[in-house]
Design a protein around this motif. Structure first.
Motif, PDB file in Angstrom:
ATOM      1  N   GLY A  18     -34.326  10.812 -24.224  1.00  0.00           N
ATOM      2  CA  GLY A  18     -35.084  10.447 -23.057  1.00  0.00           C
ATOM      3  C   GLY A  18     -34.171  10.591 -21.791  1.00  0.00           C
ATOM      4  N   ILE A  19     -33.088   9.898 -21.801  1.00  0.00           N
ATOM      5  CA  ILE A  19     -31.998   9.888 -20.954  1.00  0.00           C
ATOM      6  C   ILE A  19     -31.459  11.500 -20.644  1.00  0.00           C
ATOM      7  N   GLY A  21     -33.217  14.283 -21.492  1.00  0.00           N
ATOM      8  CA  GLY A  21     -34.300  14.938 -20.871  1.00  0.00           C
ATOM      9  C   GLY A  21     -34.502  14.637 -19.602  1.00  0.00           C
ATOM     10  N   THR A  22     -34.319  13.499 -19.195  1.00  0.00           N
ATOM     11  CA  THR A  22     -34.423  13.070 -17.595  1.00  0.00           C
ATOM     12  C   THR A  22     -33.273  13.901 -16.705  1.00  0.00           C
ATOM     13  N   ALA A  23     -32.217  13.638 -17.456  1.00  0.00           N
ATOM     14  CA  ALA A  23     -30.753  14.456 -16.702  1.00  0.00           C
ATOM     15  C   ALA A  23     -31.230  16.028 -16.720  1.00  0.00           C
ATOM     16  N   GLY A  25     -33.834  17.644 -16.451  1.00  0.00           N
ATOM     17  CA  GLY A  25     -35.019  17.664 -15.492  1.00  0.00           C
ATOM     18  C   GLY A  25     -34.518  17.761 -14.212  1.00  0.00           C
ATOM     19  N   ARG A  26     -33.469  16.644 -14.001  1.00  0.00           N
ATOM     20  CA  ARG A  26     -32.747  16.482 -12.797  1.00  0.00           C
ATOM     21  C   ARG A  26     -32.052  17.903 -12.422  1.00  0.00           C
TER      22      ARG A  26
END
Length: 155
Positions: A18-19, A21-23, A25-26
């Motif tokens: 999840g982290i 994926g968020t990274a 995405g950023r």
């Protein structure tokens, strides 16, 4: 316990992904914003060039309008001069003849002075200015002085 450890491991792995994926995405958002900024700069550059071209076109249009106004004023002045000459009406013959001799006499004097300046001066600029002035005056004084046709004299 294996089940609780497996669940904990799965939860940790899910959190890590999840982290990540968020990274990701950023990071992708950063590249999208950068691309968007590049496109905006290109658009602004295009609008700036378009604005400059519009300003140049307006400037040229203004210069052309000023030239037309100056030309119109010149023709209006010539027309007024011709009308003033035609408005003399009935007078003594010697007065009319004297008035008609003014321009030729002035022209001869002007060209004599121009010749004298041309022969005497050492400065080419002065000689060129004198020749220009004499030519302009001659063409102004005698320009469009042809006799009127009999049709226009009746009206």
């Amino acid at each position: 316990m294996a089940d609780i450890m497996t669940l904990g491991f799965e939860a940790a792995a899910g959190g890590v992904f999840g982290i990540i994926g968020t990274a990701l995405g950023r990071v992708a958002g950063f590249f999208e914003r950068r691309q968007s900024h590049i496109q905006e700069q290109a658009r602004w550059g295009h609008e700036y060039k378009l604005h400059e071209l519009n300003m140049q076109a307006r400037s040229q249009e203004t210069e052309m309008e000023l030239a037309l106004v100056a030309q119109s004023g010149s023709w209006t002045g010539l027309e007024a001069s011709i009308k003033a000459d035609a408005a003399l009406g009935k007078s003594s013959l010697w007065v009319i003849n004297t008035l008609r001799l003014v321009r030729p006499v002035l022209t001869l004097l002007l060209w004599a002075i121009t010749a004298w300046i041309f022969l005497r001066t050492q400065n080419e600029g002065i000689a060129e200015a004198a020749v220009f002035a004499a030519t302009a005056a001659t063409l102004w004084w005698f320009g469009d002085r042809a006799p009127k046709s009999s049709i226009s004299q009746r009206s």
